[in-house]
Structure formats: C-alpha cells, structure tokens
Design an enzyme around this catalytic site. Sequence first.
Site, PDB file in Angstrom:
ATOM      1  N   TYR A  28       3.591  17.539  20.535  1.00  0.00           N
ATOM      2  CA  TYR A  28       3.692  18.996  20.696  1.00  0.00           C
ATOM      3  C   TYR A  28       2.572  19.573  21.581  1.00  0.00           C
ATOM      4  O   TYR A  28       2.832  20.120  22.662  1.00  0.00           O
ATOM      5  CB  TYR A  28       3.692  19.629  19.300  1.00  0.00           C
ATOM      6  CG  TYR A  28       3.514  21.124  19.271  1.00  0.00           C
ATOM      7  CD1 TYR A  28       4.222  21.952  20.152  1.00  0.00           C
ATOM      8  CD2 TYR A  28       2.648  21.722  18.353  1.00  0.00           C
ATOM      9  CE1 TYR A  28       4.064  23.327  20.112  1.00  0.00           C
ATOM     10  CE2 TYR A  28       2.486  23.094  18.308  1.00  0.00           C
ATOM     11  CZ  TYR A  28       3.197  23.892  19.197  1.00  0.00           C
ATOM     12  OH  TYR A  28       3.024  25.252  19.164  1.00  0.00           O
ATOM     13  N   GLY A  37       6.037  11.319  18.829  1.00  0.00           N
ATOM     14  CA  GLY A  37       6.373  12.075  20.046  1.00  0.00           C
ATOM     15  C   GLY A  37       7.771  11.752  20.542  1.00  0.00           C
ATOM     16  O   GLY A  37       8.487  10.946  19.938  1.00  0.00           O
ATOM     17  N   SER A  54      -1.149  13.472  11.752  1.00  0.00           N
ATOM     18  CA  SER A  54      -1.770  14.730  11.330  1.00  0.00           C
ATOM     19  C   SER A  54      -1.066  15.414  10.159  1.00  0.00           C
ATOM     20  O   SER A  54      -1.108  16.627  10.056  1.00  0.00           O
ATOM     21  CB  SER A  54      -1.888  15.674  12.529  1.00  0.00           C
ATOM     22  OG  SER A  54      -0.647  15.816  13.167  1.00  0.00           O
ATOM     23  N   THR A  99      -9.877  19.651  14.554  1.00  0.00           N
ATOM     24  CA  THR A  99      -9.113  20.560  13.709  1.00  0.00           C
ATOM     25  C   THR A  99     -10.010  21.381  12.785  1.00  0.00           C
ATOM     26  O   THR A  99     -11.090  20.933  12.397  1.00  0.00           O
ATOM     27  CB  THR A  99      -8.124  19.752  12.840  1.00  0.00           C
ATOM     28  OG1 THR A  99      -7.568  20.604  11.843  1.00  0.00           O
ATOM     29  CG2 THR A  99      -8.809  18.616  12.104  1.00  0.00           C
ATOM     30  N   TYR A 119      -7.087  13.142   6.382  1.00  0.00           N
ATOM     31  CA  TYR A 119      -6.834  13.594   7.759  1.00  0.00           C
ATOM     32  C   TYR A 119      -8.068  14.293   8.329  1.00  0.00           C
ATOM     33  O   TYR A 119      -8.563  13.947   9.412  1.00  0.00           O
ATOM     34  CB  TYR A 119      -5.609  14.530   7.789  1.00  0.00           C
ATOM     35  CG  TYR A 119      -5.492  15.308   9.088  1.00  0.00           C
ATOM     36  CD1 TYR A 119      -5.314  14.649  10.295  1.00  0.00           C
ATOM     37  CD2 TYR A 119      -5.578  16.701   9.104  1.00  0.00           C
ATOM     38  CE1 TYR A 119      -5.221  15.358  11.492  1.00  0.00           C
ATOM     39  CE2 TYR A 119      -5.486  17.419  10.289  1.00  0.00           C
ATOM     40  CZ  TYR A 119      -5.311  16.744  11.479  1.00  0.00           C
ATOM     41  OH  TYR A 119      -5.235  17.444  12.654  1.00  0.00           O
ATOM     42  N   HIS A 152       4.870  22.878   9.532  1.00  0.00           N
ATOM     43  CA  HIS A 152       4.244  24.124   9.999  1.00  0.00           C
ATOM     44  C   HIS A 152       5.128  25.328   9.694  1.00  0.00           C
ATOM     45  O   HIS A 152       6.358  25.256   9.769  1.00  0.00           O
ATOM     46  CB  HIS A 152       3.935  24.020  11.498  1.00  0.00           C
ATOM     47  CG  HIS A 152       2.894  22.967  11.788  1.00  0.00           C
ATOM     48  ND1 HIS A 152       2.818  22.278  12.969  1.00  0.00           N
ATOM     49  CD2 HIS A 152       1.885  22.490  11.011  1.00  0.00           C
ATOM     50  CE1 HIS A 152       1.798  21.418  12.918  1.00  0.00           C
ATOM     51  NE2 HIS A 152       1.226  21.530  11.733  1.00  0.00           N
ATOM     52  N   LEU A 153       4.471  26.430   9.355  1.00  0.00           N
ATOM     53  CA  LEU A 153       5.193  27.590   8.828  1.00  0.00           C
ATOM     54  C   LEU A 153       6.209  28.180   9.816  1.00  0.00           C
ATOM     55  O   LEU A 153       7.381  28.376   9.466  1.00  0.00           O
ATOM     56  CB  LEU A 153       4.178  28.675   8.406  1.00  0.00           C
ATOM     57  CG  LEU A 153       4.799  29.964   7.887  1.00  0.00           C
ATOM     58  CD1 LEU A 153       5.548  29.724   6.584  1.00  0.00           C
ATOM     59  CD2 LEU A 153       3.722  31.047   7.695  1.00  0.00           C
ATOM     60  N   PHE A 188       4.686  28.893  -0.655  1.00  0.00           N
ATOM     61  CA  PHE A 188       3.902  28.100  -1.608  1.00  0.00           C
ATOM     62  C   PHE A 188       2.728  28.915  -2.156  1.00  0.00           C
ATOM     63  O   PHE A 188       1.689  29.003  -1.534  1.00  0.00           O
ATOM     64  CB  PHE A 188       3.384  26.827  -0.932  1.00  0.00           C
ATOM     65  CG  PHE A 188       4.480  25.919  -0.469  1.00  0.00           C
ATOM     66  CD1 PHE A 188       5.099  25.045  -1.359  1.00  0.00           C
ATOM     67  CD2 PHE A 188       4.929  25.943   0.856  1.00  0.00           C
ATOM     68  CE1 PHE A 188       6.129  24.216  -0.942  1.00  0.00           C
ATOM     69  CE2 PHE A 188       5.954  25.117   1.286  1.00  0.00           C
ATOM     70  CZ  PHE A 188       6.558  24.253   0.391  1.00  0.00           C
TER      71      PHE A 188
HETATM   72  N1  NAD Z   1      -0.427  21.163  15.728  1.00  0.00           N
HETATM   73  C1  NAD Z   1      -1.494  21.779  15.223  1.00  0.00           C
HETATM   74  O1  NAD Z   1      -1.420  22.920  14.739  1.00  0.00           O
HETATM   75  C2  NAD Z   1      -2.840  21.092  15.242  1.00  0.00           C
HETATM   76  C3  NAD Z   1      -3.938  21.745  14.655  1.00  0.00           C
HETATM   77  C4  NAD Z   1      -5.188  21.131  14.690  1.00  0.00           C
HETATM   78  C5  NAD Z   1      -5.336  19.899  15.314  1.00  0.00           C
HETATM   79  N2  NAD Z   1      -4.256  19.274  15.836  1.00  0.00           N
HETATM   80  C6  NAD Z   1      -4.443  17.967  16.488  1.00  0.00           C
HETATM   81  O2  NAD Z   1      -3.866  18.045  17.785  1.00  0.00           O
HETATM   82  C7  NAD Z   1      -3.316  16.789  18.164  1.00  0.00           C
HETATM   83  C8  NAD Z   1      -1.868  16.970  18.568  1.00  0.00           C
HETATM   84  O3  NAD Z   1      -1.130  17.498  17.468  1.00  0.00           O
HETATM   85  P1  NAD Z   1       0.459  17.661  17.579  1.00  0.00           P
HETATM   86  O4  NAD Z   1       0.859  18.707  16.622  1.00  0.00           O
HETATM   87  O5  NAD Z   1       0.819  17.762  19.012  1.00  0.00           O
HETATM   88  O6  NAD Z   1       0.942  16.246  17.007  1.00  0.00           O
HETATM   89  P2  NAD Z   1       2.202  15.385  17.449  1.00  0.00           P
HETATM   90  O7  NAD Z   1       2.488  14.448  16.323  1.00  0.00           O
HETATM   91  O8  NAD Z   1       3.308  16.268  17.922  1.00  0.00           O
HETATM   92  O9  NAD Z   1       1.661  14.565  18.698  1.00  0.00           O
HETATM   93  C9  NAD Z   1       0.855  13.428  18.583  1.00  0.00           C
HETATM   94  C10 NAD Z   1       1.300  12.460  19.677  1.00  0.00           C
HETATM   95  O10 NAD Z   1       0.446  11.323  19.658  1.00  0.00           O
HETATM   96  C11 NAD Z   1       1.234  10.115  19.646  1.00  0.00           C
HETATM   97  N3  NAD Z   1       0.416   9.124  18.941  1.00  0.00           N
HETATM   98  C12 NAD Z   1      -0.013   9.150  17.647  1.00  0.00           C
HETATM   99  N4  NAD Z   1      -0.811   8.101  17.406  1.00  0.00           N
HETATM  100  C13 NAD Z   1      -0.875   7.401  18.567  1.00  0.00           C
HETATM  101  C14 NAD Z   1      -1.579   6.223  18.972  1.00  0.00           C
HETATM  102  N5  NAD Z   1      -2.353   5.532  18.132  1.00  0.00           N
HETATM  103  N6  NAD Z   1      -1.442   5.818  20.252  1.00  0.00           N
HETATM  104  C15 NAD Z   1      -0.662   6.494  21.135  1.00  0.00           C
HETATM  105  N7  NAD Z   1       0.024   7.609  20.813  1.00  0.00           N
HETATM  106  C16 NAD Z   1      -0.092   8.048  19.540  1.00  0.00           C
HETATM  107  C17 NAD Z   1       2.527  10.503  18.973  1.00  0.00           C
HETATM  108  O11 NAD Z   1       3.609   9.658  19.320  1.00  0.00           O
HETATM  109  C18 NAD Z   1       2.719  11.939  19.489  1.00  0.00           C
HETATM  110  O12 NAD Z   1       3.385  11.942  20.732  1.00  0.00           O
HETATM  111  C19 NAD Z   1      -3.525  15.869  16.963  1.00  0.00           C
HETATM  112  O13 NAD Z   1      -4.698  15.132  17.205  1.00  0.00           O
HETATM  113  C20 NAD Z   1      -3.730  16.830  15.802  1.00  0.00           C
HETATM  114  O14 NAD Z   1      -4.527  16.248  14.802  1.00  0.00           O
HETATM  115  C21 NAD Z   1      -3.013  19.845  15.822  1.00  0.00           C
END
Ligand code: NAD
Length: 332
Positions: free
Chosen positions: A12, A37, A77, A117, A141, A189-190, A207
């Site tokens: 995302y 992904g 995550s 995060t 996490y 996510h909400l 919740f």
């Molecule tokens: N979405 C949020 O609100 C939010 C908030 C705080 C932090 N984050 C952090 O932002 C980052 C992205 O979040 P997101 O919501 O896009 O998550 P997501 O799950 O949509 O994307 C993560 C991507 O990383 C890939 N991936 C996971 N582990 C891998 C690995 N070992 N090697 C290669 N690819 C791998 C997955 O296939 C996916 O495409 C994460 O690190 C998450 O912890 C997200």
Amino acid sequence: MAKVLVVGGAGYVGSACSAWLLDQGHRVWVLDDLSTGHRSALLGEGFTHARAGDSAAVRALFSREKFDCVMHFAARSLVGESVLKPQEYFENNVTQTALLLDEMIRAGIRRFIFSSTCAIFGNPGNQKISEHLPKAPMSPYGETKLNAEALLADCAKNQGLHAVALRYFNASGAEAQLRVGEKHDPETHLIPNVLKAVLEDRPVSVFGNDYPTPDGTCVRDYIYVSDLAAAHEAAMKRILARPAQDPKNGLFEVFNLGSESGYSVLEIIQTCEKVTGKKIKITHVERRPGDPPRLVADSALARRELGFKVRADSLNQIISTAWDWEQKKKDS
Ligand SMILES: NC(=O)c1ccc[n+]([C@@H]2O[C@H](COP(=O)([O-])OP(=O)(O)OC[C@H]3O[C@@H](n4cnc5c(N)ncnc54)[C@H](O)[C@@H]3O)[C@@H](O)[C@H]2O)c1
C-alpha cells in the site's frame, strides 16, 4: 533526479510512494516478495521478486543496477498476528532488514529511508506524540520497528549509513490518479473497512465505546498517503544533499508523521456518511486488546526540517480518494 530501490513497493504505502517518486521525475525499481503485496501495484522500470534479506538476489541486483537510495517499506504489520507469531515478525522485520543493510553497505549504498510506526510509543496518554517521548511498544510488531531503528542508529554510527526513520500514524486514502491504493487481506484499518461495509450494505463494528475520549471511541491521527510519499522524497533529498560518504560519519534521524489532528471512530464514520451519501449502521462490540485510547502526532520537527505539509482538508481528501478506490476495486 534519483534512482530509488523501493523495497516493499507492491504494498500500500510503498506503491503510493513509487507513484509519487515517478511523478516527480525519479527512477523507481521495486523489490518485493509479494507476501502481502500485489503484482498489479507494481510501478517503475523494474521488479525483483525476492525477499529483502535474500542476499544473493539483492547482491545480484546491486551489481547490475546503481541506486542512490533505498526506501524500505517491507514488513509484516498486523499487530494481532505479531502477538501470535513473534518469531516470524522479528525474522521478517528485523533480520531481513539487517541482511538488506548488509548488502547495501557492501555495495557502497548508504542512503536509507525506513518505514517506522507510532506503535513504538505504546500508550502515551493524551499528549501529542513527539519524537522524544518514551518508547513502550505494546506488541511484537512495535518491538520489531524499535529494534530496526536501533540497528539503523548503530549502522549510522559505525558504518557511515545516512538513515531516516519515518514513523507514520494511520496511513490512509489513495493517490489521486488511483493507479494504486489500499488492498490488505485481512483489512484491519478503519477507513477501508467502513467503506467496504457501505458497498456491502452491512453494519460496521465499533470496538469499544467507553474509552476516556469525548465520544468514548478511540481517537487516531489519519495521514494522507501522498503526504507521506512527499515526506519520503523530502527525507531522501535531505540525505542525498549530504557531503561525500565517510564510513565513520553517518547520521540517523527520526520524524513522526501525522496530520496532528485526532478523529474518533464515530467522527470517521460520520465523514464516510457525508462522502458516500449513505447512512452507516453501527454495531458496538468489545474493546480490542492493546488499543490505546488516543494516538495523535506532533509533527513539528518534520514540518520544520522536511517541509512536511498536510494538505488542506486532509480528512475529506483521504476519505474521498479511499471511496473512489474502493469503488474502482469493486468494478475491476
Ligand atoms: N499502513 C499504515 O497505516 C502504516 C502505519 C505505520 C507504519 N507502517 C509501515 O509502513 C510499511 C508499509 O505498510 P503497508 O500498509 O504498505 O503494508 P503492506 O503489507 O501493504 O506492504 C508491505 C509490502 O512489503 C512486502 N514484504 C513484506 N515482507 C517482505 C520481505 N521480507 N521482503 C520483501 N518484501 C516484503 C509485501 O509483499 C508488501 O508488498 C510497513 O513497514 C508498515 O509497518 C504502515
């Protein structure tokens, strides 16, 4: 213009950042294991299907392609899942990051932007959350992200790494052209959950309604995903502008990225009603374990140092683009 390796770029936030970087004229290559992904979210000039810590694949890529900077979004995550599978979370979010950094340093790439995060803070009470508040993650996490930050600090001190950790609050919305958007399974996510409930004409579960907040539901800080993307570009420019790399003189910086406004679950649902024009039914259910009442960022440091900006009318922008995206997903 920079050439950027976007690790986790099929997810995302990584895909929204890729879209932003391409629009600003940068070059993008994605590395992703597609564990959460999607191939359909891949943007840029190349894709390596591998884990971040697959040393052979990463080394081969670095010998073929020259990158100015690595942006590392790849992680697992899901807070609840991390409680049940801490080993998998530490292996994926910490060990894989260490192996990636190892290959970077070996190849002489010392510019790194890391997705951290607000979960590293735990439950800091009612105050806005600035960078220096105590860290007290309430889940494995959050612990993995704090561990990865500690690793970055050590690599900066001793191996000349220039790293920035961007600690996002709730990333939300879709980039304006709807090339990519949020597509998690399960979705925790909400905003996407409320909008899916609208499309499926079913009630939304809330919740807990007895939190110490004005309406009893949890308050969160929703930050537009393209504002996050712009902050990544700004952080990259900041570290690329530094003088030649000195293996003893790296720097690790952290920034909290949020809108600095808090909205309760009920306020989000009301805004979703306005944007979709539909009445949304609510079912009140038990609190979820580990949900702090209020998490709102203080992003003054990012505003000052990165020129970080939240676009005007952020919540409407977030929910309108998320709604457009949910409808596009349904129709495709
Ligand atoms: N979405 C949020 O609100 C939010 C908030 C705080 C932090 N984050 C952090 O932002 C980052 C992205 O979040 P997101 O919501 O896009 O998550 P997501 O799950 O949509 O994307 C993560 C991507 O990383 C890939 N991936 C996971 N582990 C891998 C690995 N070992 N090697 C290669 N690819 C791998 C997955 O296939 C996916 O495409 C994460 O690190 C998450 O912890 C997200």
